[in-house]
Design a protein around this motif. Structure first.
Motif, PDB file in Angstrom:
ATOM      1  N   LYS A 166       0.916  -1.192  -0.021  1.00 13.10           N
ATOM      2  CA  LYS A 166      -0.020   0.052   0.025  1.00 13.10           C
ATOM      3  C   LYS A 166       0.857   1.374   0.034  1.00 13.10           C
ATOM      4  O   LYS A 166       0.538   2.239  -0.651  1.00 13.10           O
ATOM      5  CB  LYS A 166      -0.961   0.022   1.303  1.00 13.10           C
ATOM      6  N   TYR A 167       2.120   1.164   0.649  1.00 16.54           N
ATOM      7  CA  TYR A 167       2.993   2.399   0.723  1.00 16.54           C
ATOM      8  C   TYR A 167       4.231   1.697   0.109  1.00 16.54           C
ATOM      9  O   TYR A 167       4.623   0.540   0.385  1.00 16.54           O
ATOM     10  CB  TYR A 167       3.100   2.880   2.154  1.00 16.54           C
ATOM     11  N   ILE A 168       5.053   2.769  -0.197  1.00 12.97           N
ATOM     12  CA  ILE A 168       6.529   2.425  -0.533  1.00 12.97           C
ATOM     13  C   ILE A 168       7.354   3.432   0.439  1.00 12.97           C
ATOM     14  O   ILE A 168       7.107   4.468   0.669  1.00 12.97           O
ATOM     15  CB  ILE A 168       6.567   3.039  -2.203  1.00 12.97           C
ATOM     16  N   PHE A 169       8.548   2.923   0.510  1.00 11.68           N
ATOM     17  CA  PHE A 169       9.797   3.388   1.186  1.00 11.68           C
ATOM     18  C   PHE A 169      10.952   3.289   0.592  1.00 11.68           C
ATOM     19  O   PHE A 169      11.330   1.984   0.292  1.00 11.68           O
ATOM     20  CB  PHE A 169       9.661   2.955   2.867  1.00 11.68           C
ATOM     21  N   PHE A 170      11.711   4.347   0.100  1.00  4.64           N
ATOM     22  CA  PHE A 170      12.841   4.013  -0.585  1.00  4.64           C
ATOM     23  C   PHE A 170      13.990   4.235   0.270  1.00  4.64           C
ATOM     24  O   PHE A 170      14.039   4.940   1.428  1.00  4.64           O
ATOM     25  CB  PHE A 170      13.108   5.254  -1.572  1.00  4.64           C
ATOM     26  N   CYS A 171      15.128   3.348   0.183  1.00  2.00           N
ATOM     27  CA  CYS A 171      16.253   3.116   0.863  1.00  2.00           C
ATOM     28  C   CYS A 171      17.330   2.793  -0.040  1.00  2.00           C
ATOM     29  O   CYS A 171      17.201   2.232  -0.912  1.00  2.00           O
ATOM     30  CB  CYS A 171      15.740   1.975   2.030  1.00  2.00           C
ATOM     31  N   ASP A 172      18.397   3.431   0.661  1.00  2.00           N
ATOM     32  CA  ASP A 172      19.922   3.156  -0.426  1.00  2.00           C
ATOM     33  C   ASP A 172      20.771   2.170   0.340  1.00  2.00           C
ATOM     34  O   ASP A 172      20.413   1.991   1.400  1.00  2.00           O
ATOM     35  CB  ASP A 172      20.868   4.563  -0.385  1.00  2.00           C
ATOM     36  N   CYS A 173      21.234   1.427  -0.554  1.00  2.00           N
ATOM     37  CA  CYS A 173      21.843  -0.025   0.242  1.00  2.00           C
ATOM     38  C   CYS A 173      22.970   0.268   1.116  1.00  2.00           C
ATOM     39  O   CYS A 173      23.414  -0.618   1.818  1.00  2.00           O
ATOM     40  CB  CYS A 173      22.406  -0.655  -0.955  1.00  2.00           C
ATOM     41  N   ASP A 174      23.795   1.722   1.006  1.00  2.00           N
ATOM     42  CA  ASP A 174      24.866   1.866   2.185  1.00  2.00           C
ATOM     43  C   ASP A 174      24.308   2.718   3.304  1.00  2.00           C
ATOM     44  O   ASP A 174      25.269   3.318   3.908  1.00  2.00           O
ATOM     45  CB  ASP A 174      25.854   2.452   1.249  1.00  2.00           C
ATOM     46  N   ASP A 175      22.952   2.852   3.348  1.00  2.00           N
ATOM     47  CA  ASP A 175      22.360   3.625   4.742  1.00  2.00           C
ATOM     48  C   ASP A 175      22.019   2.713   5.710  1.00  2.00           C
ATOM     49  O   ASP A 175      22.052   1.627   5.471  1.00  2.00           O
ATOM     50  CB  ASP A 175      21.600   4.581   3.994  1.00  2.00           C
ATOM     51  N   ARG A 176      21.327   3.327   6.694  1.00  2.00           N
ATOM     52  CA  ARG A 176      20.717   2.528   7.580  1.00  2.00           C
ATOM     53  C   ARG A 176      19.220   3.110   7.886  1.00  2.00           C
ATOM     54  O   ARG A 176      18.884   4.137   7.609  1.00  2.00           O
ATOM     55  CB  ARG A 176      21.378   2.689   9.023  1.00  2.00           C
ATOM     56  N   VAL A 177      18.376   2.016   8.507  1.00  2.00           N
ATOM     57  CA  VAL A 177      17.210   2.370   8.869  1.00  2.00           C
ATOM     58  C   VAL A 177      16.838   2.070  10.192  1.00  2.00           C
ATOM     59  O   VAL A 177      17.223   1.026  10.904  1.00  2.00           O
ATOM     60  CB  VAL A 177      16.074   1.556   8.013  1.00  2.00           C
TER      61      VAL A 177
END
Length: 336
Positions: free
Chosen positions: A86-97
């Protein structure tokens, strides 16, 4: 089977050194089985993807999509096309969440029927464990996208700063521009804000932008990169000026103008350091042709760069500085 709550999209290119860490962050979220998916789009990596494939084999939420090397915009667009949440979250492979955070964001977004939900981020150094920073966790008032941008003119444009409703993306045919390799998220964000009706912000730090040590790139490499980045910035500036021309009375016009100033300053400042003075002259000529020079002052520019900004706005003075700088010995220019 019910719709997944969230699709996390990660563009990936030769990132096996980093991907395991961020995947561990994403696997440590408070979702029940089947409620979310992690889509890693490999943009034609030339190095082994052993760590990534190992995670894909072990954990069912993670899926692997391979494409030719087409750039980060195409990778994110591919992730959107494959997403089902329902929702999209973008993330880069060298960052942290932040762990145990995304389900709360989803719940807030769903409860208030938000098309976009912004959150906060924190800068951290590579190799260090991010420090959790508790925010108030309260929503700002819900507003249109243009009203939100007018209120937050200096917000970071990176796509990992918000969660966005997938049906909203599909309805308005939102995509990242494949014409550029940098600042593509500025275009995606502005396009989204122009049509969004329900936008808000929550004061939680959920994303950690990791600063890794600069790779050893030689001076020739910096020149080549500066040429590519200058063209990207010019393309985005022209696009933003087109938005202002099409919507001269738009509520967030001042915010867009400040973004144009920021990009113009960055472009000419980098050209000063790494490109011939004639290239700086050509970039200013092209900015003038599209009505982008001299550009309006951006209050976001730090005090240390303010004098540079003032000189840059006076064409004869700036060009004189450019020519004098490039008369210096190469070893001095490389050092500074």
């Amino acid at each position: 089977m019910s719709m997944k709550k969230l699709s996390v999209i990660i563009p990936y290119y030769n990132g096996d050194r980093y991907i395991g860490t961020v995947l561990e962050d994403l696997l440590a979220q408070d979702f029940k089985e089947g409620e979310y998916e992690i889509i890693v789009v490999d943009d034609g990596s030339t190095e082994p993807v052993d760590v990534l494939k190992s995670y894909c084999e072990q954990y069912s939420p993670i899926s692997y999509v391979r494409q030719d090397h087409l750039g980060v915009s195409a990778a994110r667009n591919s992730g959107i096309a494959h997403s089902t949440g329902k929702y999209i979250f973008f993330c880069d492979c060298d960052d942290r969440v932040r762990k145990h955070a995304l389900s709360q964001l989803c719940e807030l977004a769903e409860t208030h029927c938000l098309e976009m939900l912004f959150h906060d981020h924190q800068d951290t150094e590579g190799g260090q464990e991010p420090q959790n920073v508790e925010g108030e966790g309260l929503l700002d008032e819900i507003s249109s996208g243009t009203a939100y941008y007018a209120k937050h003119p200096d917000m970071r444009p990176e796509c990992w700063n918000y969660m966005i409703m997938r049906s909203f993306v599909e309805k308005h045919h939102l995509q990242f521009p494949v014409q550029v390799g940098m600042h593509e998220d500025v275009v995606f964000l502005v396009e989204a804000l122009l049509v969004a009706e329900c936008v808000s912000h929550v004061g939680w730090v959920n994303y950690y932008y990791v600063h890794w040590p600069q790779s050893t790139i030689n001076y020739s490499g910096k020149i080549l990169k500066a040429e590519r980045v200058a063209e990207d910035r010019l393309w985005v500036i022209k696009w933003l000026l087109g938005v202002l021309s099409k919507y001269p009375d738009i509520q967030c016009a001042r915010s867009i103008q400040r973004r144009i100033s920021n990009l113009s300053f960055q472009m000419l400042h980098q050209a000063f350091r790494y490109l011939p003075a004639k290239k700086s002259k050509d970039l200013i000529r092209r900015l003038r042709q599209i009505g982008g020079y001299p550009f309006e002052e951006g209050r976001y520019i730090s005090k240390s760069l303010h004098m540079t900004y003032r000189v840059m706005q006076v064409y004869p003075l700036w060009m004189t500085c450019c020519y004098i700088y490039h008369l210096l010995p190469k070893d001095i220019r490389i050092r500074y």
